[in-house]
Design an enzyme around this catalytic site. Structure first.
Site, short mmCIF file in Angstrom:
data_model
loop_
_atom_site.label_atom_id
_atom_site.label_comp_id
_atom_site.label_asym_id
_atom_site.label_seq_id
_atom_site.Cartn_x
_atom_site.Cartn_y
_atom_site.Cartn_z
N ASP A 100 58.56 -58.29 3.21
CA ASP A 100 57.84 -58.79 4.19
C ASP A 100 57.11 -57.60 5.08
O ASP A 100 55.92 -57.65 5.40
CB ASP A 100 58.54 -59.56 5.60
N ASP A 142 64.49 -60.28 3.54
CA ASP A 142 64.40 -61.53 4.44
C ASP A 142 64.48 -62.76 3.42
O ASP A 142 65.20 -63.64 3.81
CB ASP A 142 62.96 -61.50 5.18
N LYS A 143 63.69 -62.88 2.26
CA LYS A 143 64.02 -64.19 1.63
C LYS A 143 64.82 -64.05 0.49
O LYS A 143 65.33 -65.10 -0.08
CB LYS A 143 62.49 -64.21 0.98
N CYS A 212 65.43 -53.35 6.46
CA CYS A 212 64.75 -53.05 7.84
C CYS A 212 66.11 -53.38 8.81
O CYS A 212 67.04 -54.36 8.61
CB CYS A 212 63.87 -54.27 8.38
N SER A 497 58.37 -62.37 12.58
CA SER A 497 59.33 -61.48 11.90
C SER A 497 60.38 -61.46 12.67
O SER A 497 60.19 -61.44 13.82
CB SER A 497 58.73 -60.16 11.50
FE1 FES Z 1 62.93 -56.24 3.00
FE2 FES Z 1 62.48 -55.66 5.94
S1 FES Z 1 61.06 -55.74 4.10
S2 FES Z 1 64.26 -56.10 4.67
MG MG Z 2 60.69 -61.09 7.85
#
Ligand code: FES
Ligand code: MG
Length: 584
Positions: A100, A142-143, A212, A497
């Protein structure tokens, strides 16, 4: 010659499914039929004795494209070694991974939420095709996390999830992360920082492997995996790597503990749906809310409940969440990152405090073979002293019902999600500033065209419209960077986000693409967001005007081919977790 030997007792018991692939026993009727499969497996280094071991799928969400999943291969190797030493046979495979953080604001971002279901499908495909007995799924962002949890539940597998761990904070003062870089973009456009300062943030925000760092979506979902019981207790808090670049010792230990948990589940026949019950889902929502988790948790928890065949609605999410105070003080709304939680004892510290105060069902079974309460037996009821990473329920960061809420009204009859994170907003009224894409909204913000009091509406970015329901981190960060984070409300049928903050209302349902009221909004319409009333409405429009607009509405069809077109034809509304099922 090894084939005629009796396998070590206790090992064959776990071969619930893999006999279908390799045959059950020499001399058994199925053994001869499976000769060709064994011949091919010998070419990939299977030995005589391996045909009697439990086969374990290791789903490795690896890519070197993004720090969150850059170390997954190393984790998978540690896991594979441990599986071998426990008498199992690992079968590794990969999946796509969409970062992301990197794809945000590009057309590539449309593949982000799409990748969740694709990853789940990849893992299902691999695990079911080879009839493996156990399943370990890895997820780092995230995914990949919800995508790796969904297949455990989909076919009620015996399996455990492992999180790759979060990134360490960056910069000389150890206070930077990727959100710092997003916010620096807005700060640069408002001339609040120089080009040199911008470059410094770019160079130091991300010091190595890991997801992140704040209570963004990855850490929220990793925490949910633990609260559901599908991951070992300390795995959500442990960071991925050291500043020197190697996998952290704690994360190596998580790999070992995860394999050991899987073997406990195999020995006892504990399946994912025995763990992820309705009570477990309630625990997951409670812990996510107390932590201060991401709005994406609403989508993903609904999708996980669907896979587990647990009835759970967006209203349940609101109702359960409304009882829980916000205890964590994490970025993006506060100051800490996951590594700080780990320093004071990790997610178990938060969970034990919640359990001691009656917020959790302690009797839920987990992947360790023990109950949630048993897993936490050694953790004190009271939070550690001299820390404010997690605040006590008696003195929370925000009272119950002030984190993630579900709003409804004539602009979102089927619901929308707002993340307050304790902000003292009760009501926001302002003129709609309407954009049909994220990029056009971002251009307007950066050009200084959005003013205090506006309601910035970004539509045709929903699950079907985007398609793929992209995250609006670039606009929300640009608003924060311009100092408008508390004065402009951002309303979208897309997502946010976990790193976004401000007055943000996402997942507006029905989305513009299917003709939801958000599609009929016009520049200057007055929008009222009333937190106490849980409402989001357009005011001052007569029913004749609504009818007139509806009659002349034409859908904006953003191009979508291949996977995106397939996704658009299957995806359900955000209020149903944006699951992909055929409606007929
Ligand atoms: Fe993978 Fe933020 S881009 S956890
Ligand atoms: Mg995200």
């Amino acid at each position: 010659e090894g084939l005629s030997e009796t396998p070590a007792s206790g090992v064959t018991n776990h071969r619930v499914r893999s006999a279908a692939l390799v045959g059950s026993q020499p001399g058994a009727p199925d053994w001869i039929k499976r000769t060709a499969a064994r011949a091919m497996l010998r070419a990939v280094r299977f030995k005589d004795e391996d045909f009697f071991k439990p086969l374990i799928t290791v789903s490795c969400t690896y890519t070197n494209a993004t720090p969150c999943n850059d170390h997954m291969i190393e984790l998978a190797r540690i896991i594979a070694d441990r599986i071998e030493s426990r008498g199992g046979k690992p079968l590794l495979h990969g999946t796509p991974v969409v970062s992301d953080g990197e794809t945000m604001g590009t057309p590539g971002m449309r593949y982000s939420l799409v990748s969740r279901d694709l990853i789940a499908d990849c893992i299902e495909c691999q695990h079911e095709a080879y009839m493996a007995d156990g399943l370990i799924t890895l997820g780092g962002c995230d995914k990949t996390i919800p995508g790796a949890l969904m297949p455990l539940l989909r076919n009620d597998s015996i399996g455990v999830f492992l999180y790759g761990g979060s990134i360490l904070p960056g910069g000389p003062e150890k206070n930077l992360d990727v959100i710092s870089a997003f916010e620096a973009i807005g700060a640069r456009s408002a001339n609040r920082i120089t080009d040199e300062q911008l470059l410094e943030v770019e160079k130091h925000a991300c010091p190595g492997a890991g997801a992140c760092a704040g209570a963004f979506t990855a850490n929220t979902m990793a925490t949910i995996a633990v609260a559901l019981g599908l991951a070992v207790p300390y795995s959500a808090g442990h960071v991925a790597a050291t500043y020197e670049g190697s996998v952290s010792d704690n994360k190596k230990q998580d790999c070992v503990d995860t394999v050991d948990a899987l073997f406990t589940c195999l020995e006892r026949g504990i399946t994912a749906r025995q763990i992820a019950t309705r009570q477990a889902f309630e625990n997951a929502i409670v812990v996510a809310m107390a932590l201060g988790g991401s709005t994406n948790a609403v989508l993903h928890v609904l999708a996980l409940a669907h896979e587990a065949q647990i009835p759970l609605t967006i209203d349940d999410f609101h109702e359960i969440g409304s009882r829980v105070p916000l205890l964590g003080q994490f970025r993006p709304f506060s100051k800490y990152v996951m590594a700080d939680l780990d320093r004071i004892g990790g997610v178990p510290v938060l969970m034990k405090h919640l359990l001691a105060h009656g917020y959790l069902h302690g009797e839920c079974l987990t992947c360790t073979g023990k109950t949630l309460a048993e897993n936490l037996a050694h953790v004190p009821n009271d939070l550690p002293p001299n820390q404010d990473v997690i605040l006590p329920v008696t003195r929370p960061y925000a009272p119950p019902g002030r984190h993630i809420l579900v709003l409804k009204g004539n602009l979102a009859p089927e619901g929308a999600v707002i993340k307050l994170s304790g902000k003292e907003i009760r009501r926001h009224q302002g003129p709609a500033r309407v954009f049909d894409s994220e990029s056009s909204a971002l251009d307007a913000i950066l050009a200084g065209q959005i003013r205090k009091g506006d309601v910035l509406v970004i539509r045709y970015e929903g699950p079907a419209g985007g398609p793929g329901c992209p995250e609006m981190l670039s606009p929300s960060s640009a608003l924060v960077g311009q100092g408008l984070g508390s004065d402009v409300a951002l309303v979208t049928d897309g997502r946010f986000s976990g790193g976004s903050h401000g007055i943000m209302i996402g997942h507006v349902c029905p989305e513009a693409y299917v003709g939801g009221p958000i599609a009929l909004l016009q520049e200057g319409d007055q929008v009222v967001i009333d937190i106490d009333a849980r409402s989001i409405d357009v005011v001052g429009l007569t029913s004749t005007e609504w009818d007139r607009r509806r009659a002349s509405w034409k859908r904006i069809q953003k191009p979508a081919t291949g996977l995106l077109a397939k996704y658009r034809s299957l995806v359900q509304p955000a209020s149903r977790g944006a699951i992909t099922i055929c409606q007929t």
